[in-house]
Design a protein around this motif. Structure first.
Motif, PDB file in Angstrom:
ATOM      1  N   ILE A 191      45.922  39.427  40.373  1.00  0.00           N
ATOM      2  CA  ILE A 191      45.718  40.352  39.253  1.00  0.00           C
ATOM      3  C   ILE A 191      44.382  41.061  39.435  1.00  0.00           C
ATOM      4  O   ILE A 191      43.339  40.411  39.547  1.00  0.00           O
ATOM      5  N   VAL A 192      44.414  42.397  39.454  1.00  0.00           N
ATOM      6  CA  VAL A 192      43.186  43.193  39.495  1.00  0.00           C
ATOM      7  C   VAL A 192      42.768  43.445  38.046  1.00  0.00           C
ATOM      8  O   VAL A 192      43.374  44.246  37.337  1.00  0.00           O
ATOM      9  N   ASP A 193      41.753  42.725  37.584  1.00  0.00           N
ATOM     10  CA  ASP A 193      41.313  42.738  36.188  1.00  0.00           C
ATOM     11  C   ASP A 193      40.131  43.691  36.044  1.00  0.00           C
ATOM     12  O   ASP A 193      39.042  43.422  36.552  1.00  0.00           O
ATOM     13  N   THR A 194      40.328  44.802  35.344  1.00  0.00           N
ATOM     14  CA  THR A 194      39.273  45.812  35.203  1.00  0.00           C
ATOM     15  C   THR A 194      38.407  45.609  33.962  1.00  0.00           C
ATOM     16  O   THR A 194      37.377  46.259  33.824  1.00  0.00           O
ATOM     17  N   ASP A 195      38.829  44.716  33.041  1.00  0.00           N
ATOM     18  CA  ASP A 195      38.087  44.511  31.798  1.00  0.00           C
ATOM     19  C   ASP A 195      37.704  43.055  31.560  1.00  0.00           C
ATOM     20  O   ASP A 195      37.209  42.720  30.483  1.00  0.00           O
ATOM     21  N   GLY A 196      37.943  42.169  32.515  1.00  0.00           N
ATOM     22  CA  GLY A 196      37.583  40.767  32.353  1.00  0.00           C
ATOM     23  C   GLY A 196      38.344  40.061  31.251  1.00  0.00           C
ATOM     24  O   GLY A 196      37.759  39.254  30.510  1.00  0.00           O
ATOM     25  N   GLU A 197      39.642  40.327  31.119  1.00  0.00           N
ATOM     26  CA  GLU A 197      40.413  39.774  30.002  1.00  0.00           C
ATOM     27  C   GLU A 197      41.535  38.831  30.439  1.00  0.00           C
ATOM     28  O   GLU A 197      42.309  38.374  29.606  1.00  0.00           O
ATOM     29  N   TYR A 198      41.635  38.516  31.733  1.00  0.00           N
ATOM     30  CA  TYR A 198      42.728  37.660  32.198  1.00  0.00           C
ATOM     31  C   TYR A 198      42.285  36.235  32.513  1.00  0.00           C
ATOM     32  O   TYR A 198      43.115  35.412  32.886  1.00  0.00           O
TER      33      TYR A 198
ATOM     34  N   ASP B 150      38.409  39.997  39.494  1.00  0.00           N
ATOM     35  CA  ASP B 150      37.713  40.606  38.356  1.00  0.00           C
ATOM     36  C   ASP B 150      36.708  41.631  38.873  1.00  0.00           C
ATOM     37  O   ASP B 150      35.647  41.272  39.383  1.00  0.00           O
ATOM     38  N   VAL B 151      37.040  42.927  38.720  1.00  0.00           N
ATOM     39  CA  VAL B 151      36.152  43.990  39.207  1.00  0.00           C
ATOM     40  C   VAL B 151      35.302  44.583  38.082  1.00  0.00           C
ATOM     41  O   VAL B 151      34.633  45.591  38.273  1.00  0.00           O
ATOM     42  N   SER B 152      35.339  43.941  36.907  1.00  0.00           N
ATOM     43  CA  SER B 152      34.622  44.500  35.751  1.00  0.00           C
ATOM     44  C   SER B 152      33.112  44.294  35.825  1.00  0.00           C
ATOM     45  O   SER B 152      32.369  44.999  35.146  1.00  0.00           O
ATOM     46  N   GLY B 153      32.645  43.336  36.627  1.00  0.00           N
ATOM     47  CA  GLY B 153      31.225  43.008  36.624  1.00  0.00           C
ATOM     48  C   GLY B 153      30.389  43.697  37.675  1.00  0.00           C
ATOM     49  O   GLY B 153      29.181  43.459  37.757  1.00  0.00           O
ATOM     50  N   TYR B 154      30.999  44.550  38.511  1.00  0.00           N
ATOM     51  CA  TYR B 154      30.238  45.206  39.583  1.00  0.00           C
ATOM     52  C   TYR B 154      29.498  46.431  39.035  1.00  0.00           C
ATOM     53  O   TYR B 154      30.129  47.361  38.505  1.00  0.00           O
ATOM     54  N   LEU B 155      28.168  46.435  39.155  1.00  0.00           N
ATOM     55  CA  LEU B 155      27.388  47.575  38.681  1.00  0.00           C
ATOM     56  C   LEU B 155      27.626  48.800  39.551  1.00  0.00           C
ATOM     57  O   LEU B 155      27.591  49.933  39.069  1.00  0.00           O
ATOM     58  N   ASP B 156      27.874  48.581  40.830  1.00  0.00           N
ATOM     59  CA  ASP B 156      28.163  49.674  41.765  1.00  0.00           C
ATOM     60  C   ASP B 156      29.678  49.837  41.856  1.00  0.00           C
ATOM     61  O   ASP B 156      30.380  48.976  42.389  1.00  0.00           O
TER      62      ASP B 156
ATOM     63  N   LYS C  86      56.364  38.517  55.066  1.00  0.00           N
ATOM     64  CA  LYS C  86      57.523  38.944  54.260  1.00  0.00           C
ATOM     65  C   LYS C  86      57.818  37.922  53.163  1.00  0.00           C
ATOM     66  O   LYS C  86      58.955  37.457  52.975  1.00  0.00           O
ATOM     67  N   LYS C  87      56.779  37.572  52.411  1.00  0.00           N
ATOM     68  CA  LYS C  87      56.879  36.592  51.339  1.00  0.00           C
ATOM     69  C   LYS C  87      56.814  37.320  49.998  1.00  0.00           C
ATOM     70  O   LYS C  87      55.913  38.124  49.767  1.00  0.00           O
ATOM     71  N   PRO C  88      57.769  37.075  49.075  1.00  0.00           N
ATOM     72  CA  PRO C  88      57.724  37.740  47.769  1.00  0.00           C
ATOM     73  C   PRO C  88      56.392  37.489  47.070  1.00  0.00           C
ATOM     74  O   PRO C  88      55.994  36.332  46.873  1.00  0.00           O
ATOM     75  N   PHE C  89      55.695  38.560  46.715  1.00  0.00           N
ATOM     76  CA  PHE C  89      54.356  38.440  46.133  1.00  0.00           C
ATOM     77  C   PHE C  89      54.088  39.676  45.280  1.00  0.00           C
ATOM     78  O   PHE C  89      54.444  40.797  45.646  1.00  0.00           O
ATOM     79  N   LEU C  90      53.444  39.472  44.119  1.00  0.00           N
ATOM     80  CA  LEU C  90      53.199  40.565  43.179  1.00  0.00           C
ATOM     81  C   LEU C  90      51.705  40.864  43.072  1.00  0.00           C
ATOM     82  O   LEU C  90      50.890  39.968  42.860  1.00  0.00           O
ATOM     83  N   LEU C  91      51.369  42.168  43.207  1.00  0.00           N
ATOM     84  CA  LEU C  91      50.017  42.675  42.981  1.00  0.00           C
ATOM     85  C   LEU C  91      50.005  43.395  41.633  1.00  0.00           C
ATOM     86  O   LEU C  91      50.733  44.372  41.436  1.00  0.00           O
ATOM     87  N   VAL C  92      49.215  42.906  40.668  1.00  0.00           N
ATOM     88  CA  VAL C  92      49.122  43.490  39.330  1.00  0.00           C
ATOM     89  C   VAL C  92      47.822  44.292  39.244  1.00  0.00           C
ATOM     90  O   VAL C  92      46.743  43.758  39.539  1.00  0.00           O
TER      91      VAL C  92
END
Length: 556
Positions: A61-68, A112-118, A141-147
């Motif tokens: 999960i790519v979390d942009t707001d630190g909520e997961y 969690d990418v919400s904490g990077y100042l740059d 070829k493994k079933p995998f989900l990118l959120v």
């Protein structure tokens, strides 16, 4: 039950039936969840994540707001980012190890990418992790989900798409055949590039109120939903899928079980629950990468400081040497002037020895300085050489991969040419039919009814009659808004001229396009007064248009 047949319960339809979604479609498909703030969009994404984790399937999960991070209340997940509250602080250099943990060691990850100042560092981290997932999935070829939360920030509709956005679009187009699925989440569908939305084979529409957003709903589903979507309650949504006979269902999603870290803070006391932690071994592997990089940086800094100290010491000794030379010169002058040189020698004992000692010390320090400079130069040269070799190998790898993909595509074309006409094989394959880059129609090669197929040259005369100036202008406007070609629009009209009103599913089957693409097109044709809706999801020619076409046919 096999993984291919497995389903997870996520909510309840307005008819009281359970809504179950197939795991394989969630993991490998292309999903889009949208809704305004507070409508339940993030809750839906968390529910899907909970069900997949409960079933034993990892995801990233790519979390942009630190909520997961609340998912860690029940599940062991690696929380990686820039904040101290994360399990590990990482940078782009950790990308390959993150992909390895997720795919090969089945470790669920919250990136969690919400904490990077740059912001550039956060963008590079996501890009490299996504690239490593795509590269590794070609082999695994493994079933995998990118959120991906706030997907409009990476693939905006009204702006330039950067390298990261292009990579996410590439995963949406080509990831499925490798087992890599993607779920994009956004509160403003009008701000998301339409290519990404029209590729999705499952979509969840929560409450939307802005006109630009509701217009997108009308174009993708149907015009009637443009008004209905604004009246949805919290947690309610219209669910649109490609794998069911019923295209659109109204659903009430269940509440997430884990801690809601994204809830708006209130006046009540905030108590963070106890979160599960991952093993020290996993964190240790990632820390080793950070420590090695830090050690290299510290060693370079140490050598630079040591060199600076040596240079300062040399300057001090040179000053002392110059002062000693002045004293020696003065002593010689005095010895020459005096008649008793032995007196002068007694006043300046050991002057030559002191000069010799200082000179020898300076020579030693200069030698050490030169050796340090050579060590740094050799290190810099080695780094430059290794970077050059890495760049060369990367270019060669990319070239070989591109050539390999072309060979695979060619082999696939040759295999398709050898496929028997009856379409019967060991398994049905999904084939992408012809069309421009904005039409993503798919059909099951084993389920097409030959009786509905029309050879192109048999309909050429009818489609030619539809090429009139008064009709072309309307078709072009409709196609611009629906992202379909005018050729596809004429094929739709030809079917309706020949057989009268048809359901969108029937039209899609006849012209070999997806239901979602056809629905978007007929909605725009209706807006341009070319078609009219005769029944629910059934369309026929507008009366005026039908009369003009009939008169054209009679005159010819």
């Amino acid at each position: 039950m096999s993984d291919q047949q497995r389903e997870v319960l996520v909510g309840e339809t307005d008819g009281g039936a359970d809504l179950k979604l197939p795991v394989v479609e969630l993991l490998t498909g292309r999903g889009f969840v949208t809704g305004k703030s507070g409508s339940g969009k993030s809750n839906t994404a968390s529910v899907i994540a909970e069900e997949l984790l409960e079933a034993g399937f990892p995801l990233l999960i790519v979390d942009t707001d630190g909520e997961y991070y609340g998912l860690k209340e029940e599940y062991e997940m690696l929380h990686a980012g820039a904040d101290e509250e994360c399990d590990i602080q990482i940078g782009p250099e950790h990308a390959e190890q993150m992909a390895t943990l997720a795919l090969e060691e089945n470790v669920p990850v919250i990136l969690d990418v919400s904490g990077y100042l740059d912001e550039d560092v956060a963008d590079e981290l996501l890009r490299e992790v996504a690239r490593q997932l795509f590269v590794k999935e070609k082999k695994l070829k493994k079933p995998f989900l990118l959120v991906v939360e706030e997907v409009h920030e990476y693939i905006p509709e009204g702006g330039g798409v950067g390298e990261t956005g292009n990579l996410l679009i590439k995963i949406g187009k080509r990831g499925r055949k490798h087992g890599l699925g993607i779920l994009g989440i956004s509160q403003r569908p009008a701000d998301v590039k339409k290519d990404f939305i029209t590729q999705a084979n499952w979509l969840v529409w929560h409450r939307l109120t802005w006109d630009n957003d509701t217009k997108v709903v009308g174009r993708i589903i149907d015009t009637e939903y443009a008004e209905l979507v604004s009246d949805l309650d919290d947690g309610q949504a219209f669910v649109q899928t490609d794998w069911t006979e019923v295209d659109v269902r109204k659903v009430q999603f269940r509440r997430k079980r884990t801690f809601d870290a994204g809830a708006t803070p209130g006046l009540d006391d905030f108590e963070r629950p106890e979160l599960k932690s991952v093993s020290d071994t996993l964190v240790g592997d990632l820390q080793d990468i950070s420590e090695r990089k830090q050690q290299e940086e510290n060693r370079i800094l140490e050598l630079e400081n040591e060199l600076e100290k040596k240079e300062k010491r040399i300057e001090t000794l040179e000053d002392e040497l110059e002062s000693a030379r002045d004293i020696s010169h003065a002593a010689k002058q005095m010895a020459d002037a005096l008649t008793r040189p032995e007196t002068m020698q007694s006043q300046l004992p050991g002057t030559d020895d002191e000069l010799r000692r200082l000179h020898d010390e300076i020579v030693d320090l200069e030698t050490e300085r030169d050796e340090l400079e050579e060590t740094l130069e050799e290190r810099d040269e080695r780094i430059d050489r290794l970077e050059g070799e890495l760049e060369s190998r990367t270019d060669e790898r990319d070239r070989l991969r591109t050539a390999n993909e072309r060979l695979r595509d060619r082999i696939g074309e040759l295999e398709d040419e050898r496929t028997p006409d009856d379409g019967v094989g060991e398994s049905a394959e999904i084939l992408q039919v012809s069309g421009d880059d904005h039409e993503f129609g798919y059909t099951d090669a084993g389920t097409v009814d030959d009786s509905d197929l029309v050879v192109a040259n048999e309909e050429r005369d009818l489609e030619g009659l539809l090429e009139t100036a008064w009709l072309d202008a309307r078709l072009e406007r409709a196609c611009d808004d629906s992202l379909c070609s005018t050729e596809t629009a004429r094929r739709v009209l030809a079917e309706l001229v020949r057989d009268g009103p048809l359901e969108t599913e029937r039209i899609a089957a006849r012209i070999d396009r997806s239901t979602i693409a056809v629905q978007s097109l007929v909605s725009e044709l209706r807006t341009q007064s070319v078609l009219e809706r005769t029944e629910e999801r059934t369309y026929g020619l507008d009366g005026e248009v039908e009369s003009k076409i009939a008169s054209t046919v009679e005159s010819d």
